[in-house]
Write a protein that holds these residues in place. Structure first.
Motif, PDB file in Angstrom:
ATOM      1  N   UNK A  18      40.407  27.167  38.792  1.00 48.03           N
ATOM      2  CA  UNK A  18      41.528  26.427  38.072  1.00 48.03           C
ATOM      3  C   UNK A  18      42.806  27.291  37.876  1.00 48.03           C
ATOM      4  N   UNK A  19      42.554  28.565  37.304  1.00 48.87           N
ATOM      5  CA  UNK A  19      43.788  29.517  37.030  1.00 48.87           C
ATOM      6  C   UNK A  19      44.462  29.460  38.278  1.00 48.87           C
ATOM      7  N   UNK A  20      43.950  29.866  39.512  1.00 51.86           N
ATOM      8  CA  UNK A  20      44.540  29.920  40.968  1.00 51.86           C
ATOM      9  C   UNK A  20      45.331  28.678  41.199  1.00 51.86           C
ATOM     10  N   UNK A  21      44.772  27.575  41.092  1.00 50.79           N
ATOM     11  CA  UNK A  21      45.276  26.426  41.155  1.00 50.79           C
ATOM     12  C   UNK A  21      46.599  26.121  40.404  1.00 50.79           C
ATOM     13  N   UNK A  22      46.484  26.675  39.062  1.00 52.32           N
ATOM     14  CA  UNK A  22      47.606  26.415  38.195  1.00 52.32           C
ATOM     15  C   UNK A  22      48.721  27.431  38.280  1.00 52.32           C
ATOM     16  N   UNK A  23      48.557  28.163  39.482  1.00 48.13           N
ATOM     17  CA  UNK A  23      49.446  29.299  39.756  1.00 48.13           C
ATOM     18  C   UNK A  23      49.454  30.549  39.180  1.00 48.13           C
ATOM     19  N   UNK A  24      48.227  30.852  38.429  1.00 46.09           N
ATOM     20  CA  UNK A  24      47.925  32.238  37.796  1.00 46.09           C
ATOM     21  C   UNK A  24      46.754  32.796  38.428  1.00 46.09           C
ATOM     22  N   UNK A  25      47.269  33.612  39.591  1.00 49.15           N
ATOM     23  CA  UNK A  25      46.335  34.109  40.532  1.00 49.15           C
ATOM     24  C   UNK A  25      45.319  35.141  39.846  1.00 49.15           C
ATOM     25  N   UNK A  26      43.973  34.878  40.084  1.00 51.75           N
ATOM     26  CA  UNK A  26      43.061  35.964  39.684  1.00 51.75           C
ATOM     27  C   UNK A  26      42.176  36.404  40.869  1.00 51.75           C
ATOM     28  N   UNK A  30      35.085  34.814  41.838  1.00 45.99           N
ATOM     29  CA  UNK A  30      33.714  35.408  41.941  1.00 45.99           C
ATOM     30  C   UNK A  30      32.794  35.285  40.611  1.00 45.99           C
ATOM     31  N   UNK A  31      33.261  34.465  39.802  1.00 49.81           N
ATOM     32  CA  UNK A  31      32.284  34.416  38.707  1.00 49.81           C
ATOM     33  C   UNK A  31      32.366  35.563  37.666  1.00 49.81           C
ATOM     34  N   UNK A  32      33.173  36.441  37.756  1.00 46.01           N
ATOM     35  CA  UNK A  32      33.387  37.560  36.910  1.00 46.01           C
ATOM     36  C   UNK A  32      34.582  37.898  36.349  1.00 46.01           C
ATOM     37  N   UNK A  33      34.156  38.130  34.955  1.00 39.73           N
ATOM     38  CA  UNK A  33      35.786  37.875  34.080  1.00 39.73           C
ATOM     39  C   UNK A  33      36.067  39.249  33.934  1.00 39.73           C
ATOM     40  N   UNK A  34      36.708  39.611  35.107  1.00 34.66           N
ATOM     41  CA  UNK A  34      37.247  41.113  35.091  1.00 34.66           C
ATOM     42  C   UNK A  34      38.787  41.146  34.699  1.00 34.66           C
ATOM     43  N   UNK A  35      39.560  42.315  35.190  1.00 33.62           N
ATOM     44  CA  UNK A  35      40.929  42.311  34.720  1.00 33.62           C
ATOM     45  C   UNK A  35      41.706  41.531  35.307  1.00 33.62           C
ATOM     46  N   UNK A  36      41.544  41.024  36.830  1.00 33.01           N
ATOM     47  CA  UNK A  36      42.447  40.193  37.192  1.00 33.01           C
ATOM     48  C   UNK A  36      42.146  38.748  36.496  1.00 33.01           C
ATOM     49  N   UNK A  37      41.185  38.512  36.337  1.00 32.22           N
ATOM     50  CA  UNK A  37      41.072  37.159  35.509  1.00 32.22           C
ATOM     51  C   UNK A  37      41.615  37.373  34.025  1.00 32.22           C
ATOM     52  N   UNK A  78      53.121  23.724  45.426  1.00 29.87           N
ATOM     53  CA  UNK A  78      54.361  24.051  44.798  1.00 29.87           C
ATOM     54  C   UNK A  78      54.130  25.494  44.722  1.00 29.87           C
ATOM     55  N   UNK A  79      53.208  25.847  43.795  1.00 29.58           N
ATOM     56  CA  UNK A  79      53.075  27.115  43.371  1.00 29.58           C
ATOM     57  C   UNK A  79      52.771  28.244  44.634  1.00 29.58           C
ATOM     58  N   UNK A  80      51.991  27.724  45.516  1.00 33.45           N
ATOM     59  CA  UNK A  80      51.565  28.465  46.780  1.00 33.45           C
ATOM     60  C   UNK A  80      52.938  28.782  47.637  1.00 33.45           C
ATOM     61  N   UNK A  81      53.807  27.787  47.677  1.00 35.10           N
ATOM     62  CA  UNK A  81      54.963  27.984  48.373  1.00 35.10           C
ATOM     63  C   UNK A  81      56.140  28.949  47.605  1.00 35.10           C
ATOM     64  N   UNK A  82      56.084  28.658  46.376  1.00 32.90           N
ATOM     65  CA  UNK A  82      56.950  29.603  45.636  1.00 32.90           C
ATOM     66  C   UNK A  82      56.368  31.078  45.783  1.00 32.90           C
ATOM     67  N   UNK A  83      55.144  31.383  45.539  1.00 36.11           N
ATOM     68  CA  UNK A  83      54.415  32.583  45.474  1.00 36.11           C
ATOM     69  C   UNK A  83      54.414  33.233  47.000  1.00 36.11           C
TER      70      UNK A  83
END
Length: 172
Positions: A18-26, A30-37, A78-83
């Motif tokens: 959901x974060x990736x889809x909302x434009x906040x790439x993690x 992988x199911x692990x709450x690491x630094x990127x998440x 849209x977020x993917x195109x922007x990024x």
């Protein structure tokens, strides 16, 4: 906490998607709450004027669900195109693939992350891709149920196990 100490959670994996889809790439979920998440959660919280604490509490998860319910596919596109718009355009042109088709594959097969280190990050079944994109036969082939990609003048196996990922086989 080091990544090798983190535990897997299906809920975290769903949230990462959901974060990736909302434009906040993690990255790839992988199911692990690491630094990127953590960074993605904080960025999402900042964009929604929530308390920026890096915790996926009730208000953050509710806002994330709302972000995904109102046209999330078009928002993600849209977020993917922007990024990644320029790299998608360049890659699509080089490999004679439509930009929208490539964008769709990126959103579907790599949870929106698309590229890693400048290389296309995808997971798919070559035979289905070949059926739908005939020009891909210069890059992919299937012989006796073995999948291959062409790189550096030779054919390389894409799958080494039942569920391995095809990564970094193409460079833009």
């Amino acid at each position: 906490m080091k990544d090798d100490k983190l535990r897997y959670s299906a809920g975290v994996k769903t949230m990462q998607g959901k974060l990736n889809a909302a434009g906040h790439s993690c990255g790839t979920p992988d199911g692990k709450f690491g630094n990127n998440t953590d960074t993605a959660v904080r960025g999402f919280q900042r964009s929604r004027s929530l308390t920026i604490d890096g915790k996926a509490g009730k208000s953050t998860l509710t806002a994330l669900d709302k972000a995904g319910s109102g046209g999330s596919a078009s928002t993600a596109a849209k977020n993917l195109k922007k990024k990644l718009g320029s790299i998608i355009s360049s890659f699509a042109s080089k490999h004679a693939i439509g930009e929208d088709v490539l964008g769709g594959f990126i959103l579907t097969e790599s949870s929106g992350s698309g590229f890693s280190g400048g290389k296309l990050l995808i997971r798919f079944e070559n035979h289905i891709f070949l059926k739908n994109v005939p020009s891909a036969s210069k890059t992919f082939k299937v012989e006796n149920k073995v999948h291959y990609y062409y790189k550096n003048g030779k054919w390389n196996k894409t799958h080494t196990g039942k569920r391995s990922r095809l990564r970094e086989c193409l460079t833009p």
